[in-house]
Write a protein that holds these residues in place. Structure first.
Motif, PDB file in Angstrom:
ATOM      1  N   VAL A  45       0.826  -1.205   0.000  1.00  0.00           N
ATOM      2  CA  VAL A  45       0.000   0.000   0.000  1.00  0.00           C
ATOM      3  C   VAL A  45       0.862   1.258   0.000  1.00  0.00           C
ATOM      4  O   VAL A  45       0.581   2.215  -0.718  1.00  0.00           O
ATOM      5  N   VAL A  46       1.932   1.262   0.787  1.00  0.00           N
ATOM      6  CA  VAL A  46       2.827   2.421   0.847  1.00  0.00           C
ATOM      7  C   VAL A  46       3.445   2.659  -0.529  1.00  0.00           C
ATOM      8  O   VAL A  46       3.451   3.785  -1.034  1.00  0.00           O
ATOM      9  N   LYS A  47       3.952   1.591  -1.142  1.00  0.00           N
ATOM     10  CA  LYS A  47       4.574   1.732  -2.466  1.00  0.00           C
ATOM     11  C   LYS A  47       3.554   2.215  -3.495  1.00  0.00           C
ATOM     12  O   LYS A  47       3.861   3.087  -4.307  1.00  0.00           O
ATOM     13  N   TRP A  48       2.344   1.654  -3.465  1.00  0.00           N
ATOM     14  CA  TRP A  48       1.316   2.048  -4.436  1.00  0.00           C
ATOM     15  C   TRP A  48       0.969   3.533  -4.294  1.00  0.00           C
ATOM     16  O   TRP A  48       0.805   4.233  -5.289  1.00  0.00           O
ATOM     17  N   ILE A  49       0.847   3.993  -3.062  1.00  0.00           N
ATOM     18  CA  ILE A  49       0.484   5.400  -2.835  1.00  0.00           C
ATOM     19  C   ILE A  49       1.586   6.324  -3.342  1.00  0.00           C
ATOM     20  O   ILE A  49       1.316   7.287  -4.060  1.00  0.00           O
ATOM     21  N   VAL A  50       2.825   6.032  -3.017  1.00  0.00           N
ATOM     22  CA  VAL A  50       3.937   6.880  -3.456  1.00  0.00           C
ATOM     23  C   VAL A  50       4.102   6.817  -4.978  1.00  0.00           C
ATOM     24  O   VAL A  50       4.373   7.831  -5.623  1.00  0.00           O
ATOM     25  N   ASP A  51       3.896   5.634  -5.561  1.00  0.00           N
ATOM     26  CA  ASP A  51       4.055   5.476  -7.008  1.00  0.00           C
ATOM     27  C   ASP A  51       2.858   5.994  -7.808  1.00  0.00           C
ATOM     28  O   ASP A  51       2.915   6.044  -9.031  1.00  0.00           O
ATOM     29  N   GLY A  52       1.757   6.315  -7.110  1.00  0.00           N
ATOM     30  CA  GLY A  52       0.566   6.792  -7.811  1.00  0.00           C
ATOM     31  C   GLY A  52      -0.234   5.689  -8.470  1.00  0.00           C
ATOM     32  O   GLY A  52      -0.939   5.925  -9.446  1.00  0.00           O
ATOM     33  N   THR A  53      -0.144   4.470  -7.913  1.00  0.00           N
ATOM     34  CA  THR A  53      -0.885   3.342  -8.491  1.00  0.00           C
ATOM     35  C   THR A  53      -1.881   2.719  -7.513  1.00  0.00           C
ATOM     36  O   THR A  53      -2.426   1.654  -7.787  1.00  0.00           O
ATOM     37  N   PHE A  54      -2.109   3.381  -6.389  1.00  0.00           N
ATOM     38  CA  PHE A  54      -3.037   2.852  -5.379  1.00  0.00           C
ATOM     39  C   PHE A  54      -4.420   2.614  -5.996  1.00  0.00           C
ATOM     40  O   PHE A  54      -5.053   1.593  -5.750  1.00  0.00           O
ATOM     41  N   GLY A  55      -4.887   3.558  -6.807  1.00  0.00           N
ATOM     42  CA  GLY A  55      -6.196   3.438  -7.443  1.00  0.00           C
ATOM     43  C   GLY A  55      -6.287   2.289  -8.427  1.00  0.00           C
ATOM     44  O   GLY A  55      -7.368   1.760  -8.670  1.00  0.00           O
ATOM     45  N   GLU A  56      -5.151   1.885  -9.014  1.00  0.00           N
ATOM     46  CA  GLU A  56      -5.136   0.753  -9.937  1.00  0.00           C
ATOM     47  C   GLU A  56      -5.220  -0.579  -9.196  1.00  0.00           C
ATOM     48  O   GLU A  56      -5.690  -1.569  -9.741  1.00  0.00           O
ATOM     49  N   HIS A  57      -4.737  -0.605  -7.964  1.00  0.00           N
ATOM     50  CA  HIS A  57      -4.698  -1.846  -7.182  1.00  0.00           C
ATOM     51  C   HIS A  57      -5.892  -2.000  -6.240  1.00  0.00           C
ATOM     52  O   HIS A  57      -6.053  -3.059  -5.633  1.00  0.00           O
ATOM     53  N   THR A  58      -6.673  -0.945  -6.091  1.00  0.00           N
ATOM     54  CA  THR A  58      -7.820  -0.980  -5.188  1.00  0.00           C
ATOM     55  C   THR A  58      -9.023  -0.386  -5.907  1.00  0.00           C
ATOM     56  O   THR A  58      -8.893   0.159  -6.994  1.00  0.00           O
ATOM     57  N   ASP A 110      -8.419  11.104  -9.840  1.00  0.00           N
ATOM     58  CA  ASP A 110      -9.599  10.393 -10.345  1.00  0.00           C
ATOM     59  C   ASP A 110     -10.575  10.057  -9.221  1.00  0.00           C
ATOM     60  O   ASP A 110     -11.789  10.231  -9.367  1.00  0.00           O
ATOM     61  N   ALA A 111     -10.052   9.581  -8.091  1.00  0.00           N
ATOM     62  CA  ALA A 111     -10.922   9.241  -6.952  1.00  0.00           C
ATOM     63  C   ALA A 111     -11.633  10.487  -6.428  1.00  0.00           C
ATOM     64  O   ALA A 111     -12.826  10.442  -6.113  1.00  0.00           O
ATOM     65  N   ILE A 112     -10.920  11.600  -6.345  1.00  0.00           N
ATOM     66  CA  ILE A 112     -11.512  12.852  -5.860  1.00  0.00           C
ATOM     67  C   ILE A 112     -12.571  13.351  -6.837  1.00  0.00           C
ATOM     68  O   ILE A 112     -13.689  13.698  -6.443  1.00  0.00           O
ATOM     69  N   VAL A 113     -12.233  13.389  -8.121  1.00  0.00           N
ATOM     70  CA  VAL A 113     -13.178  13.865  -9.139  1.00  0.00           C
ATOM     71  C   VAL A 113     -14.435  13.001  -9.149  1.00  0.00           C
ATOM     72  O   VAL A 113     -15.553  13.520  -9.184  1.00  0.00           O
ATOM     73  N   ASN A 114     -14.266  11.675  -9.092  1.00  0.00           N
ATOM     74  CA  ASN A 114     -15.439  10.783  -9.081  1.00  0.00           C
ATOM     75  C   ASN A 114     -16.320  11.028  -7.867  1.00  0.00           C
ATOM     76  O   ASN A 114     -17.544  11.060  -7.971  1.00  0.00           O
ATOM     77  N   ASP A 115     -15.691  11.205  -6.703  1.00  0.00           N
ATOM     78  CA  ASP A 115     -16.452  11.456  -5.482  1.00  0.00           C
ATOM     79  C   ASP A 115     -17.191  12.792  -5.563  1.00  0.00           C
ATOM     80  O   ASP A 115     -18.382  12.874  -5.252  1.00  0.00           O
ATOM     81  N   LEU A 116     -16.499  13.833  -5.976  1.00  0.00           N
ATOM     82  CA  LEU A 116     -17.131  15.157  -6.070  1.00  0.00           C
ATOM     83  C   LEU A 116     -18.254  15.159  -7.098  1.00  0.00           C
ATOM     84  O   LEU A 116     -19.330  15.724  -6.863  1.00  0.00           O
ATOM     85  N   HIS A 117     -18.040  14.509  -8.230  1.00  0.00           N
ATOM     86  CA  HIS A 117     -19.067  14.488  -9.272  1.00  0.00           C
ATOM     87  C   HIS A 117     -20.302  13.720  -8.826  1.00  0.00           C
ATOM     88  O   HIS A 117     -21.426  14.090  -9.159  1.00  0.00           O
ATOM     89  N   ALA A 118     -20.094  12.683  -8.055  1.00  0.00           N
ATOM     90  CA  ALA A 118     -21.217  11.850  -7.617  1.00  0.00           C
ATOM     91  C   ALA A 118     -21.955  12.398  -6.404  1.00  0.00           C
ATOM     92  O   ALA A 118     -23.160  12.182  -6.264  1.00  0.00           O
ATOM     93  N   PHE A 119     -21.255  13.147  -5.528  1.00  0.00           N
ATOM     94  CA  PHE A 119     -21.868  13.468  -4.242  1.00  0.00           C
ATOM     95  C   PHE A 119     -21.830  14.926  -3.810  1.00  0.00           C
ATOM     96  O   PHE A 119     -22.360  15.253  -2.763  1.00  0.00           O
ATOM     97  N   ASP A 120     -21.195  15.800  -4.537  1.00  0.00           N
ATOM     98  CA  ASP A 120     -21.150  17.209  -4.143  1.00  0.00           C
ATOM     99  C   ASP A 120     -22.226  17.967  -4.904  1.00  0.00           C
ATOM    100  O   ASP A 120     -22.348  17.835  -6.122  1.00  0.00           O
TER     101      ASP A 120
END
Length: 176
Positions: free
Chosen positions: A38-51, A147-157
């Motif tokens: 998880v640490v590596k994915w977050i720093v590498d910018g791939t957390f969203g691809e793995h979760t 992408d996660a932020i944009v999706n959340d804001l578009h769906a719920f803000d």
């Protein structure tokens, strides 16, 4: 020898490391630490691809200064890595909490549609705007987090739900 030479975390491990956890330890560098995935994915910018939404692991928390007071002072590379991870982990933790809240509302709305008419949308509070500012300070901000932020804001803000997704991040950068 009682000197700590390397650190190996379980690949699926989670943790909270406090500021003084490695105080007075011998010099460590980034290559001496085997981080959880998880640490590596977050720093590498791939957390969203793995979760995915609804299937996000617990974010390991790390004080930005964990290695700053080691006996021989940690290498600059390690300190920069920890600083970047700490900022991004805070951001991912924030968006995950928003996702869980919104998914709970969505689930409850499906179960009892008449009781959740006004709670489908929210608007950003000061804490949310401060977190978005923190995301914008990371150069460049990871695409998976955006992408996660944009999706959340578009769906719920209530405001951002009216804006096309491809414009939302530009608006976030502007208000931040």
């Amino acid at each position: 020898s009682s000197k700590l030479q390397d650190i190996k975390f379980h690949p699926e491990g989670t943790f909270y490391i406090e500021k003084k956890a490695f105080e007075n330890c011998p010099k460590l560098d980034l290559s001496a630490i085997k981080w959880p995935n998880v640490v590596k994915w977050i720093v590498d910018g791939t957390f969203g691809e793995h979760t995915s939404l609804g299937n996000r692991p617990t974010i390991p928390m790390l004080d930005v200064n964990t290695f700053a007071n080691t006996y021989h002072h940690a290498t600059n590379c390690l300190l920069q890595y920890c600083k970047k991870y700490s900022k991004l982990a805070d951001c991912w933790d924030w968006i995950i909490r928003r996702e869980v809240k919104h998914e709970t509302i969505r689930t409850n709305k499906r179960k009892n549609p008449n009781s959740y008419q006004g709670e489908a949308f929210s608007c950003l509070c000061k804490k949310d705007i401060n977190m978005l500012r923190q995301v914008c300070k990371v150069v460049p901000p990871p695409k998976d987090l955006i992408d996660a932020i944009v999706n959340d804001l578009h769906a719920f803000d209530i405001v951002f739900s009216k804006i096309p997704k491809d414009i939302i991040w530009k608006v976030v950068e502007y208000i931040s």
